[in-house]
Design an enzyme around this catalytic site. Structure first.
Site, mmCIF file in Angstrom:
data_model
loop_
_atom_site.group_PDB
_atom_site.id
_atom_site.type_symbol
_atom_site.label_atom_id
_atom_site.label_comp_id
_atom_site.label_asym_id
_atom_site.label_seq_id
_atom_site.Cartn_x
_atom_site.Cartn_y
_atom_site.Cartn_z
ATOM 1 N N LYS A 13 25.585 16.650 56.153
ATOM 2 C CA LYS A 13 26.270 15.863 55.113
ATOM 3 C C LYS A 13 26.962 16.780 54.096
ATOM 4 O O LYS A 13 28.133 16.610 53.781
ATOM 5 C CB LYS A 13 25.256 14.955 54.384
ATOM 6 N N ARG A 87 19.696 5.989 49.593
ATOM 7 C CA ARG A 87 18.646 6.341 50.536
ATOM 8 C C ARG A 87 17.635 5.219 50.707
ATOM 9 O O ARG A 87 16.698 5.361 51.489
ATOM 10 C CB ARG A 87 17.881 7.548 49.993
ATOM 11 N N ARG A 126 18.849 27.474 57.242
ATOM 12 C CA ARG A 126 19.859 27.244 56.199
ATOM 13 C C ARG A 126 19.696 28.150 54.980
ATOM 14 O O ARG A 126 18.599 28.420 54.529
ATOM 15 C CB ARG A 126 19.776 25.796 55.711
ATOM 16 N N ARG A 161 16.181 26.812 50.057
ATOM 17 C CA ARG A 161 15.567 25.703 49.317
ATOM 18 C C ARG A 161 14.060 25.661 49.536
ATOM 19 O O ARG A 161 13.589 25.870 50.648
ATOM 20 C CB ARG A 161 16.187 24.373 49.773
ATOM 21 N N ARG A 172 10.294 14.718 54.870
ATOM 22 C CA ARG A 172 11.679 14.261 54.651
ATOM 23 C C ARG A 172 12.159 13.407 55.823
ATOM 24 O O ARG A 172 12.851 12.406 55.635
ATOM 25 C CB ARG A 172 12.606 15.476 54.458
#
Ligand code: AP5
Ligand code: MG
Length: 215
Positions: A13, A87, A126, A161, A172
């Site tokens: 996203k 969400r 990431r 993160r 998540r």
């Protein structure tokens, strides 16, 4: 054109929102980025949500709806990209009402479909530039020069993160399937859903999103 990028953690996203900002002059509204900024600046709300985010759970609807409401009066450029919001069904209803109150509306919801195995690989590799927010990956998107951001030239500013670990990722994903995936049916019923395959090269996915928005 106002759009939602809908998809699980690691679907791409943020990556695709950055491209739409650069390519179409749209404005990205990422509730995840807003919450992380609140943490960095040490606001009361930032402190309140830190543990919830690190565990991979959802922050309350009230907080994120408030963050989005604050932004809707800002310059929309060529439209807003809602990234990571809504969400929950309550957030989706609130967004519809907020846009209506501004005389605006939602034009499309792009569901980015990526299987769980690929999500784990994307999340665990990431990192992002702490200066400009550009996203990278250990395998799929390395910076051209090691330790230097392709986008803003910052050196040594890359960070990872705290919620990009296996335990938080599992939480998540559960939150996505339990609370967020019902939005797929919600927007399908409204005739606004566009499904795209989120697997493949970043450019290929970008082209699919463009086709979905322009087609
Ligand atoms: P948020 O920041 O929104 O995180 P998320 O939804 O878990 O999604 P990610 O940002 O992890 O993934 P992405 O889809 O943006 O993927 P990316 O482009 O980076 O939310 C974080 C937390 O904040 C939540 O857990 C919650 O606590 C809270 N929160 C936020 N919004 C909330 C809300 N509305 N309500 C309640 N709580 C909220 O890509 C991932 C990696 O893959 C990158 O390394 C990238 O380079 C790579 N990549 C991208 N595309 C490709 C591709 N095509 N091929 C290979 N690699 C790719
Ligand atoms: Mg993101």
């Amino acid at each position: 054109m106002n759009i939602i990028l809908l998809g699980p953690p690691g679907a791409g996203k943020g990556t695709q929102a950055h491209r739409l900002v650069a390519g179409r002059g749209m404005v990205q509204l990422s509730t995840g980025d807003m919450l992380r900024a609140a943490r960095t600046s040490g606001t009361e709300m930032g402190k309140q949500v830190a543990a919830v985010m690190d565990a991979g759970q959802l922050v309350t609807d009230e907080i994120v709806i408030g963050l989005i409401a604050e932004q809707l009066d800002s310059n929309a450029g060529n439209g807003f990209i809602f990234d990571g919001f809504p969400r929950t069904l309550a957030q989706a209803d609130a967004l519809g009402e907020l846009l209506k109150s501004k005389g605006s509306r939602l034009d499309a919801v792009v569901e980015m479909q990526v299987d769980d195995e690929a999500l784990v690989g994307r999340i665990t590799g990431r990192f992002t530039c702490g200066e400009c927010g550009e996203g990278y990956h250990d395998i799929f998107k390395k910076p051209a020069v090691e330790n230097v951001c392709d986008s803003c030239g910052a050196t040594g500013a890359f960070k990872r993160r705290p919620d990009d670990n296996e335990a938080a990722l599992r939480t998540r994903l559960m939150a996505y399937y339990k609370d967020t995936s019902p939005l797929i049916g919600y927007y399908y019923a409204k005739g606004q859903l566009k499904r795209i395959n989120g697997l493949g090269e970043i450019e290929e996915v970008a082209a699919r999103i463009s086709d979905a928005l322009d087609g």
